[in-house]
Design a protein around this motif. Structure first.
Motif, PDB file in Angstrom:
ATOM      1  N   ASP A 119     -42.020   2.641  20.569  1.00 24.06           N
ATOM      2  CA  ASP A 119     -41.013   1.833  20.157  1.00 24.06           C
ATOM      3  C   ASP A 119     -41.048   0.476  20.637  1.00 24.06           C
ATOM      4  O   ASP A 119     -40.967  -0.660  19.975  1.00 24.06           O
ATOM      5  CB  ASP A 119     -39.529   2.317  20.508  1.00 24.06           C
ATOM      6  CG  ASP A 119     -38.934   3.509  19.800  1.00 24.06           C
ATOM      7  OD1 ASP A 119     -39.844   3.917  18.854  1.00 24.06           O
ATOM      8  OD2 ASP A 119     -38.026   3.755  20.011  1.00 24.06           O
ATOM      9  N   CYS A 155     -43.892  -1.337  18.787  1.00 23.40           N
ATOM     10  CA  CYS A 155     -43.196  -1.606  17.343  1.00 23.40           C
ATOM     11  C   CYS A 155     -42.529  -2.957  17.428  1.00 23.40           C
ATOM     12  O   CYS A 155     -42.693  -3.889  16.701  1.00 23.40           O
ATOM     13  CB  CYS A 155     -42.196  -0.412  17.048  1.00 23.40           C
ATOM     14  SG  CYS A 155     -43.518   0.849  16.179  1.00 23.40           S
ATOM     15  N   LYS A 166     -40.828  14.925   4.226  1.00 29.49           N
ATOM     16  CA  LYS A 166     -40.634  14.732   5.639  1.00 29.49           C
ATOM     17  C   LYS A 166     -41.559  15.727   6.399  1.00 29.49           C
ATOM     18  O   LYS A 166     -42.159  16.711   5.778  1.00 29.49           O
ATOM     19  CB  LYS A 166     -39.384  15.067   6.411  1.00 29.49           C
ATOM     20  CG  LYS A 166     -38.168  14.228   5.674  1.00 29.49           C
ATOM     21  CD  LYS A 166     -38.570  12.639   5.911  1.00 29.49           C
ATOM     22  CE  LYS A 166     -37.384  11.841   5.582  1.00 29.49           C
ATOM     23  NZ  LYS A 166     -37.412  10.428   5.652  1.00 29.49           N
ATOM     24  N   ASP A 179     -38.169   2.485  13.715  1.00 21.25           N
ATOM     25  CA  ASP A 179     -38.381   3.447  13.108  1.00 21.25           C
ATOM     26  C   ASP A 179     -39.560   3.697  12.180  1.00 21.25           C
ATOM     27  O   ASP A 179     -39.751   2.987  11.072  1.00 21.25           O
ATOM     28  CB  ASP A 179     -37.003   3.880  12.339  1.00 21.25           C
ATOM     29  CG  ASP A 179     -37.048   5.286  11.447  1.00 21.25           C
ATOM     30  OD1 ASP A 179     -38.118   5.992  11.725  1.00 21.25           O
ATOM     31  OD2 ASP A 179     -35.938   5.535  10.922  1.00 21.25           O
ATOM     32  N   GLU A 191     -39.791   3.687   8.539  1.00 23.54           N
ATOM     33  CA  GLU A 191     -38.646   3.502   7.623  1.00 23.54           C
ATOM     34  C   GLU A 191     -38.492   1.816   7.661  1.00 23.54           C
ATOM     35  O   GLU A 191     -37.437   1.389   6.995  1.00 23.54           O
ATOM     36  CB  GLU A 191     -37.226   3.916   8.454  1.00 23.54           C
ATOM     37  CG  GLU A 191     -37.095   5.464   8.433  1.00 23.54           C
ATOM     38  CD  GLU A 191     -36.799   6.030   6.931  1.00 23.54           C
ATOM     39  OE1 GLU A 191     -36.379   5.104   6.072  1.00 23.54           O
ATOM     40  OE2 GLU A 191     -37.197   7.210   6.614  1.00 23.54           O
TER      41      GLU A 191
END
Lengths: 288, 288, 288, 288
Positions: A182, A185, A204, A230, A233
């Motif tokens: 995270d 990102c 998924k 995410d 997403e």
């Protein structure tokens, strides 16, 4: 458009976003006209839901970046503008991350060389060594950065260091089979494009083509998107599909999927590098 | 975009063309801003070859058509502007010409009724009577105008009279199997859309699907275009294709072709009615 | 293929499934040859995963249905055959269920009339009355069967009664906005085709186009599938997509979605009616 | 399909053509069953116009090529069979001819390496040297064979010699910008696939993309076909298109065209190499 000018005329691409209100286009077009600008291509869009106004203009002008920038800065407070100025066709400094699948890297490198895809491929980073010869063929420096649970933090630090050192503007996850943290990102948000090996929203989990086979789908697809916290997403830039039928095995679907993946990814990278993709919350505006 | 206004705000669509030169967008956007205009959608294109500049703007404003028109007229001489102003979504008065094939008429009438295709179907004209019930179902007046070598001039005169009487803005040749005279084509130039039952340039002559079959093509297509003096050679608005294979007979190709024809025609009619199609010599600019 | 024969030659379509083993094709082709059969089109597929063998043959023969059936029955035990025999092009007796959206019914009825879609539309059943005129235009008996929580069981009973009375072979849910009970689904299993207003797997819930808009997808799609107990999860027959972009509103997506829906549904109905769709567990084999 | 067998079971692909008559499938399937054959995939087609019957069968059998061949030879006179037998997936020995454009060669070589495109690229022949490094990267021997008016005969003789020496089964003209002589075309007929940089039938002459631009087409395409005496008129194997619009320059069309070209060519080469393409006069039957 060809009107004569001194040799110093530049072809600029200006993108800007701001809350929608009357007078924006007039103000920006006026500013450009005052700098001798001639608009060659322009698109605007006002999102009726979010209230965001988005504009992309290609304009020839003999004004310098500094001059145009100063004028845009002066205009900004009135409209709460976010703007960005670049030279049309300037190659975007791009780092490509791969694991073992070659199709996306091969496609991007080939298009960079032969089709004027406006990127400068400054590095290939991989947790495997199998694609080193391909990078070498295209004269792209190859960095082998193995990743294990123990070394993941180090590997990401090394990636960030490379991004710094090489002035990387865009990171492309070209079937890189590791999940980014995270923190990473977030550090690179808006600058990372991923190709998702499926048509989102979709199956998924780990084996989408096997799931697609089990379900007997008649189309398979891929999705190129920005990476946010995410992983799968983020805002979608491009999607594409390919027709399949019952006679195709999971392996066939994977091979066909690679075609769709590289096609969708190449378009997303091109549009990003041409400053055609603008963010509107979680959606993208793509001025194709 | 939502800024409050008196109930009299109108959503306008303005299209204009002129020789390309610096300052056009600024002048037009300034003019609109002075009339309280808020641009909701806008596209511009400067053709580097022809030197033509083309612009389409959707703008909300409480100014009247007369006010905006006067301002545009005043601006015109400076840029040699050709402009056109309409209300977004106003139905275009449309006359459809057919022979015996129903697929295009059925599609247009259905889309007009159910999808807000912005046309008002004021008449169906046919040299046969077989499609009268379909017209009746959609409450469109049906005019049977038989055509023979002897009566062709009269038939065209009657068509022109209908165009006059009914204030027809657009004539759609929806698989009308008669060749219009050069005089008629010229009289209606820019106001007639034809669907060509083939992918242009393509098989010449009377039986394109039979030729396509003989040649063993793997795709069949259709082309929607404006009619000029040269019937099948006018500016192309839209083209589409469908995949076929060896197992399909000429009859199958015709049936599949009808799907492509109605799809391409419906798009062309919609874009025309939404003022998205502008002429640039023999080419069209389509601001989709 | 043209070999002369008495006027009584029939063009048969035979479909069969059985566990895969050597000799099936030889046995079936031998049987057909013994009855003077001439194979005009044939496809076979052996699923390597499920072990199922599937075959579809079009064959001209002067043998009667009874003669061919007896021979097939005699062959069945050896291979554990499930077979089905029909006349090529025989219209399948079809009942269409709708609510208020006309696009799928209009498309099926038009194709039945003009394109030789091999169905006989014996009834339209609707929980609303708005589509009665459309059914009337196509001379299809219209049955208004309102549905409320209180009357649902009665409504389904009436539907089943109609299926019985009218010898219905196929029920098409052409945007019928009621959920069928599990009992009804089971009673009609294999005989009900639904058009799902989304590309499966996809956005779950009631407003897929709104969700697609929020997510900023670049393609929207639709899925035609058989209905099983689990309404939207039955075997997929056909899927299709249409490209969209940021400028399109939810309403635009709905309108474009209707195009995809009717296209996918029409193909699924055609292939089913031509006996081209065979079940292989949860997947379909489609011999296009 | 998995039935146990000695290690010597082979997966065969048999193709055959003959005048259509009853009993062919039964005879062939019977023959295969007698040799313990298990059919895994099979397609037949009888052309109602030409009267030709065409069949492609994949079958596992422990019989040898000699045994199957002898049986097929024995059957041939009865049906006037032309047959061909190969092992599924055996790489076809392929020579690729190029000039300076890399996109088709790059695509074929990449697919051969990564996607099991069943070809063995035994030579690249070019009238230029610019693609030598690409051939070298993929370990394909590169032959520089310059061509001028004076040396054309010699160059073609050298090509034919290479075809002989290297046991070449398939020659691919991957944007080779020289016209082959009629003699050469005839000598290699049925073994040469060309990619035509246009959607046939189409703009004639040297600069199809420039013509497409002038005409304002909305789709560009490419055609992969066998070479006959008439270079661009041989039987079509595959066609594909890509959407374009007014904003794209001739150079953009060329770049997009390269995408379509390599896609259509790769499919044509794959289907040929998998023995899925059979000739029916001037048309192809493609059992995809």
């Amino acid at each position: 458009m060809s009107h004569t000018s001194e040799a110093t005329t530049t072809h600029w691409v200006l993108t800007l976003t701001c809350p929608d209100q009357p007078g924006i286009v007039a103000a920006v077009a006026g500013l450009l006209a005052e700098h001798g600008g001639n608009i060659t291509e322009s698109q605007q869009f006002g999102d009726p839901q979010s209230g965001l106004f988005v504009m992309r203009v290609q304009v020839t002008s003999s004004a310098s970046a500094a001059e145009l920038g100063a004028a845009l800065d002066a205009l900004s407070p009135r409209f709460d503008l976010q703007w960005s100025l670049d030279v049309v066709g300037r190659p975007v400094r791009t780092l490509v991350m791969v694991s073992t699948a070659a199709h996306c890297l091969n496609d991007l490198a080939f298009r960079q060389r032969s089709e004027n895809l406006p990127v400068d491929l400054v590095a290939v980073v991989s947790n495997h060594e199998v694609l080193a010869p391909l990078a070498q063929f295209y004269d792209i420096p190859f960095h082998h950065v193995p990743v294990s649970a123990a070394t993941k933090a180090d590997a990401e630090a090394r990636l960030l260091a490379l991004v710094e050192e090489l002035d990387v503007e865009l990171v492309v996850l070209a079937r890189y089979m590791q999940i980014l943290s995270d923190d990473l990102c977030r550090a690179l948000e808006g600058r990372v494009i991923n190709i998702h090996h499926s048509f989102l929203p979709s199956f998924k989990g780990a084996r989408p083509y096997a799931q697609a086979y089990e379900r007997g789908v008649k189309l398979i697809g891929a999705t190129a998107h920005y990476v946010t916290g995410d992983l799968d997403e983020g805002p979608i830039i491009e999607q594409d599909v390919e027709r399949v039928d019952h006679a195709q095995s999971v392996e066939d679907l994977v091979a066909l999927g690679q075609d769709v993946e590289r096609r969708a990814l190449a378009r997303a990278v091109r549009w990003h590098a041409e400053h055609r993709v603008l963010l509107d919350g979680h959606r993208t505006i793509v001025f194709r």
